[in-house]
Scaffold this motif. Structure first.
Motif, PDB file in Angstrom:
ATOM      1  N   SER A  42       0.826  -1.201   0.000  1.00 56.03           N
ATOM      2  CA  SER A  42       0.000   0.000   0.000  1.00 56.03           C
ATOM      3  C   SER A  42       0.862   1.253   0.000  1.00 56.03           C
ATOM      4  N   GLU A  43       0.357   2.299  -0.632  1.00 56.89           N
ATOM      5  CA  GLU A  43       1.060   3.576  -0.651  1.00 56.89           C
ATOM      6  C   GLU A  43       0.063   4.684  -0.334  1.00 56.89           C
ATOM      7  N   PHE A  44       0.556   5.706   0.373  1.00 55.33           N
ATOM      8  CA  PHE A  44      -0.319   6.758   0.878  1.00 55.33           C
ATOM      9  C   PHE A  44       0.203   8.131   0.468  1.00 55.33           C
ATOM     10  N   ALA A  45      -0.731   9.012   0.128  1.00 57.26           N
ATOM     11  CA  ALA A  45      -0.364  10.377  -0.234  1.00 57.26           C
ATOM     12  C   ALA A  45      -1.527  11.298   0.092  1.00 57.26           C
ATOM     13  N   SER A  46      -1.229  12.583   0.202  1.00 51.64           N
ATOM     14  CA  SER A  46      -2.260  13.607   0.325  1.00 51.64           C
ATOM     15  C   SER A  46      -2.169  14.504  -0.897  1.00 51.64           C
ATOM     16  N   VAL A  47      -3.258  15.114  -1.272  1.00 49.91           N
ATOM     17  CA  VAL A  47      -3.236  16.012  -2.419  1.00 49.91           C
ATOM     18  C   VAL A  47      -2.246  17.153  -2.142  1.00 49.91           C
TER      19      VAL A  47
END
Length: 460
Positions: A281-286
């Motif tokens: 899994s990979e996570f980011a915010s705009v």
């Protein structure tokens, strides 16, 4: 914030538990039609896109729980958290993108759910789209902003979140610093904690721990999601039919979803994702251009960095990872230990406290490779008979010293008044290796890099 429970609908389907266990689970889902009469939608890409929405619904929470977990006040009937989850076509990767609830948005023309009044397109904060037009307007607004076609919609409230975490036996979270928020009642000391459902709700709701406010909260929500994935994949939930059904039935008591999402889809995903891990899994915010963009009649909004945001969502549309694979990255590498101070901000001088030739140079190089600002000029210590590695530091920079200590487990911390900002490491005969460390806030400096799940869960 209750999005974690929504994600678990997808994740929990990843065990090969069979149709027998899944039978009947559809009946617990409250159905909505978020795609009704939608026109001019973005083109479908590869993979699967799920819009996960957390609302502030609290009608089923007891009076005692409201008091204990600071859940007073009236709900706003709006979205408290919005995340876009992309599952790759090969089902080997999940990309989770947080959309700030205060994002500047323009809702398309619609009919108000409460008053029935027709509205022209107008600017709002993103979370207000749900209050005006429910799931349908929320999906339309997100699609307009991202140009990503949404395939499924999942909505979760406070109750579902708390009960699901409890059914899973809690979720393990680790923090490098004290976390206190008087608004939610969160009170965590540095270390590893197994949070109950109520405590987990406090953790993902907290906005007043530091100056990062809602952006900091999104980071904690992502960290919680990664921990949830780890718990589901390593805790036996997915492969234990009894446990799986217990967790699923608990969760589905408060879930709302589109009519096309059901047990068959969950099983299909599960069979393809049974080897799913946090590193998948990979996570980011705009990316944010202006966190305080004023809009008349609305107030302060979060303005996206349009070019960077467009690039991020283009990767989703084309089923690409949000960030390139890091050099040397592999599923077997050790998880980095979370620390309070970024290693690049820590100045270190290494001394060899043994008669082992070259030990000082090896320790200096290893610390530098991990990100520390070393002097690159190791010397010999006053004693050459040091058995246990010593970290000498000025008490004024104790947080800095703890970051070095995390990289050298088992070492001795020794305060030296007046030493100054530079930390001195005296390598002892017990030295074996430097453990990777990372700043607990991976978004420092205003950037929003992509992190993988194994980077933000507790190490082993």
């Amino acid at each position: 914030m209750r999005i974690a429970a929504g994600l678990s609908v997808v994740v929990l389907g990843s065990g090969a538990v069979g149709h027998a266990v899944m039978t009947g689970l559809d009946t617990g889902i409250e159905r909505v039609d978020p795609f009704k009469d939608m026109k001019n939608r973005p083109q479908s890409g590869h993979g699967l896109n799920v819009l996960l929405v957390g609302t502030d619904g609290r009608e089923k929470i007891t009076r005692e729980e409201r008091r204990e977990y600071r859940l007073g006040g009236a709900p706003c009937h709006c979205t408290d958290t919005i995340m876009l989850v992309h599952l790759s076509a090969d089902r080997e990767r999940a990309s989770v993108i947080s959309l700030p609830r205060d994002s500047y948005a323009e809702v398309p023309a619609h009919q108000d759910l409460v008053t029935g009044k027709a509205h022209k397109a107008h600017p709002v904060k993103l979370n207000a789209a749900y209050a005006e037009g429910g799931p349908n307007l929320t999906v339309r607004t997100v699609e307009n902003m991202t140009r990503v076609k949404i395939d499924h919609y999942l909505e979760v409230d406070f109750t579902s979140f708390m009960k699901t975490v409890d059914a899973m036996g809690g979720v393990e979270i680790c923090t490098a610093k004290t976390m206190r928020d008087t608004h939610t009642g969160l009170d965590l000391l540095p270390g590893t904690h197994r949070l109950t459902g109520g405590q987990a709700l406090q953790y993902v709701r907290s906005r007043h721990i530091d100056g990062a406010s809602d952006l900091g909260r999104m980071q904690r929500q992502q960290r919680f999601l990664a921990a949830l994935v780890k718990q589901a994949t390593s805790g036996g939930v997915l492969l234990n039919p009894v446990k799986f059904k217990q967790v699923s039935s608990t969760l589905l008591g408060s879930v709302r979803a589109d009519r096309g999402f059901g047990s068959e889809q969950m099983l299909a995903l599960g069979q393809a994702m049974r080897d799913f891990t946090p590193s998948s899994s990979e996570f980011a915010s705009v990316p944010i251009g202006n966190p305080s963009h004023p809009v008349k009649g609305i107030g302060s909004t979060v303005k996206w960095d349009e070019p960077k945001a467009a690039k991020l969502f283009e990767a989703v549309r084309h089923d690409r990872p949000l960030a390139p694979v890091r050099p040397g990255a592999s599923g077997s590498r050790p998880a980095a230990v979370p620390v309070d101070v970024p290693p690049r901000q820590v100045r270190v001088r290494v001394e060899n406290g043994t008669r082992i030739d070259g030990l000082g140079g090896r320790v200096d190089a290893a610390l530098r490779a991990t990100g520390f600002d070393t002097t690159r000029a190791p010397g010999n210590g006053a004693s050459r008979e040091v058995k246990r590695t010593v970290i000498m530091y000025d008490p004024r920079w104790d947080r800095t010293a703890r970051t070095v200590s995390a990289a050298l487990p088992g070492s001795e911390l020794r305060a030296v008044a007046g030493q100054g900002r530079t930390v001195v490491v005296v390598a002892g005969a017990d030295y074996r290796t430097v453990v990777p460390v990372r700043a607990e806030n991976p978004y420092e400096g205003g950037t929003t890099p992509v992190v993988t799940g194994d980077q933000v869960v507790c190490g082993t």
